[in-house]
Design an enzyme around this catalytic site. Structure first.
Site, PDB file in Angstrom:
ATOM      1  N   ALA A  53       0.862  -1.191   0.000  1.00 60.47           N
ATOM      2  CA  ALA A  53       0.000   0.000   0.000  1.00 60.47           C
ATOM      3  C   ALA A  53       0.901   1.245   0.000  1.00 60.47           C
ATOM      4  O   ALA A  53       0.752   2.143   0.820  1.00 60.47           O
ATOM      5  CB  ALA A  53      -0.958  -0.006   1.185  1.00 60.47           C
ATOM      6  N   HIS A  58       6.864   5.892   1.469  1.00 67.21           N
ATOM      7  CA  HIS A  58       7.688   4.710   1.172  1.00 67.21           C
ATOM      8  C   HIS A  58       8.647   5.013   0.016  1.00 67.21           C
ATOM      9  O   HIS A  58       9.811   4.607   0.045  1.00 67.21           O
ATOM     10  CB  HIS A  58       6.800   3.538   0.736  1.00 67.21           C
ATOM     11  CG  HIS A  58       5.842   3.051   1.782  1.00 67.21           C
ATOM     12  ND1 HIS A  58       4.493   3.271   1.712  1.00 67.21           N
ATOM     13  CD2 HIS A  58       6.057   2.340   2.925  1.00 67.21           C
ATOM     14  CE1 HIS A  58       3.899   2.713   2.750  1.00 67.21           C
ATOM     15  NE2 HIS A  58       4.819   2.156   3.516  1.00 67.21           N
ATOM     16  N   GLN A  82       2.081  -9.237  13.492  1.00 64.96           N
ATOM     17  CA  GLN A  82       2.061  -7.942  14.169  1.00 64.96           C
ATOM     18  C   GLN A  82       0.662  -7.331  14.247  1.00 64.96           C
ATOM     19  O   GLN A  82       0.514  -6.175  14.633  1.00 64.96           O
ATOM     20  CB  GLN A  82       3.063  -6.982  13.539  1.00 64.96           C
ATOM     21  CG  GLN A  82       2.772  -6.533  12.132  1.00 64.96           C
ATOM     22  CD  GLN A  82       3.938  -5.763  11.537  1.00 64.96           C
ATOM     23  OE1 GLN A  82       4.930  -6.325  11.121  1.00 64.96           O
ATOM     24  NE2 GLN A  82       3.827  -4.432  11.496  1.00 64.96           N
ATOM     25  N   GLY A 169      11.075   4.376   8.602  1.00 67.08           N
ATOM     26  CA  GLY A 169      10.510   5.721   8.595  1.00 67.08           C
ATOM     27  C   GLY A 169      10.369   6.281   9.998  1.00 67.08           C
ATOM     28  O   GLY A 169       9.937   5.577  10.916  1.00 67.08           O
ATOM     29  N   GLN A 170      10.699   7.543  10.139  1.00 61.91           N
ATOM     30  CA  GLN A 170      10.615   8.212  11.444  1.00 61.91           C
ATOM     31  C   GLN A 170       9.186   8.266  11.966  1.00 61.91           C
ATOM     32  O   GLN A 170       8.960   8.394  13.162  1.00 61.91           O
ATOM     33  CB  GLN A 170      11.209   9.626  11.316  1.00 61.91           C
ATOM     34  CG  GLN A 170      11.174  10.454  12.580  1.00 61.91           C
ATOM     35  CD  GLN A 170      11.847   9.761  13.759  1.00 61.91           C
ATOM     36  OE1 GLN A 170      12.878   9.112  13.611  1.00 61.91           O
ATOM     37  NE2 GLN A 170      11.252   9.881  14.947  1.00 61.91           N
ATOM     38  N   LEU A 206       1.879  11.043   6.027  1.00 64.01           N
ATOM     39  CA  LEU A 206       1.377  10.025   5.107  1.00 64.01           C
ATOM     40  C   LEU A 206       1.339   8.675   5.808  1.00 64.01           C
ATOM     41  O   LEU A 206       2.252   8.331   6.558  1.00 64.01           O
ATOM     42  CB  LEU A 206       2.261   9.928   3.860  1.00 64.01           C
ATOM     43  CG  LEU A 206       2.344  11.136   2.946  1.00 64.01           C
ATOM     44  CD1 LEU A 206       2.893  10.712   1.582  1.00 64.01           C
ATOM     45  CD2 LEU A 206       1.012  11.823   2.753  1.00 64.01           C
TER      46      LEU A 206
END
Ligand code: PAF
Length: 308
Positions: A53, A58, A82, A169-170, A206
């Site tokens: 997705a 990304h 998860q 990603g942060q 996002l």
């Protein structure tokens, strides 16, 4: 907070990634890239783990990796381990064709898209990586077992691909903290690269889950990044001032059902004390309708006037 407009038009197709579904295939492809690296000894093998997705956030990982990598591998795997029993595993978007088209535009070399059976041939693995007490706080408190499932699949992906660099990603600050610690604790030979959060023009981070927001929720969702920004401004007067400023923003938005707002020490992920000074991480999680969103920002806490 880093802000970057979302990509609105599809990037030009430059490079169609090869897609493999099996562990032996991805290992073989990476081994060949390593062998061929004589021509580009500085080029790293970079893994970007995703659940698909894909959005501009990304793609920013791939673009960043592309700058120095000899091989950019993107894994696409919705990891059942998860997701909790009441979570959105079944409705989590699976958009492989669109993901491949997007990756073609940013030059990913290889996509590893295994099935659940390929990753867990005997059913959910009985061996788990556990993240310790931090994995039970914040996101882990709302989503029991989430981080152990995430760490387990990341450990598997690192063992399968054996990249030089892995990109996170942060936006998922707690995930980054736990992955870094796992890599250090288990002596996994990989460098963890962290890519800034990509935001919509109004500040919303996002997320693959943003697509679930109805129009009123989407408008209200801006309160998350606005609360972080307010906390950042108020932090010049101390931790409590930062927290109060965030709550003032959130309280004004009735569609936001706050799960937590917290300020943690980036070195321990524990809540900071009122006398904390310097960099801290402000975290937020909230529900908008049935959609749960998270965000975070680094804030600089300056001395407040603590005299009574
Ligand atoms: O951040 C995610 O998308 C997932 O947690 C990850 C790292 C791909 C593991 O499944």
């Amino acid at each position: 907070m880093t802000s970057r407009p979302e990509v609105t038009s599809p990037p030009e197709v430059t490079h169609r990634p090869e897609v493999v579904h099996r562990i032996d295939e991805v290992r073989d492809r990476v081994a060949r890239a390593r062998a061929a690296r004589a021509a580009d000894p500085a080029g790293a093998i970079v893994l970007v783990p995703t659940m698909g997705a894909l959005h501009a956030g990304h793609l920013a990982h791939v673009e960043r990796a592309r700058q120095s990598a000899a091989l950019v591998v993107v894994s696409i795997f919705v990891n059942p381990l998860q997701f909790g029993a009441n979570e959105d595993l079944d409705r989590y978007p699976r958009t492989l064709d669109a993901d491949l088209a997007a990756l073609a535009g940013v030059g990913a070399d290889l996509v590893f898209a295994p099935s659940v059976e390929e990753m867990y041939p005997d059913g959910p693995s009985s061996t788990r990586v556990t993240g310790g007490p931090v994995a039970g706080t914040f996101e882990g408190a709302s989503r029991p077992g989430h981080f152990d499932g995430m760490l387990t699949v990341v450990a598997k992906l690192l063992a399968i691909v054996a990249p030089d660099v892995v990109s996170f990603g942060q936006k998922d600050a707690q995930q980054v903290f736990l992955v870094r610690r796992m890599v250090r604790d288990l002596d996994i030979p990989v460098r963890v690269q962290v890519v800034d959060t990509v935001r919509e023009p109004d500040g919303l981070a996002l997320s693959s889950r943003n697509r679930y927001l109805g129009e009123p929720e989407r408008r209200a969702a801006v309160a998350l990044s606005a609360a972080l920004a307010a906390a950042g401004r108020a932090a010049t007067a101390g931790v409590q001032a930062a927290i109060a400023a965030a709550h003032a923003v959130l309280d004004a938005e009735r569609l936001v059902e706050l799960d937590y707002f917290a300020v943690v020490d980036p070195g321990t992920f524990l809540p900071v004390t009122d006398d904390h000074r310097g960099a801290a991480q402000a975290l937020i999680a909230a529900r908008l309708g049935t959609t749960r969103l998270i965000d975070n920002a680094t804030i600089q806490v300056a001395p407040g006037d603590t005299r009574s």
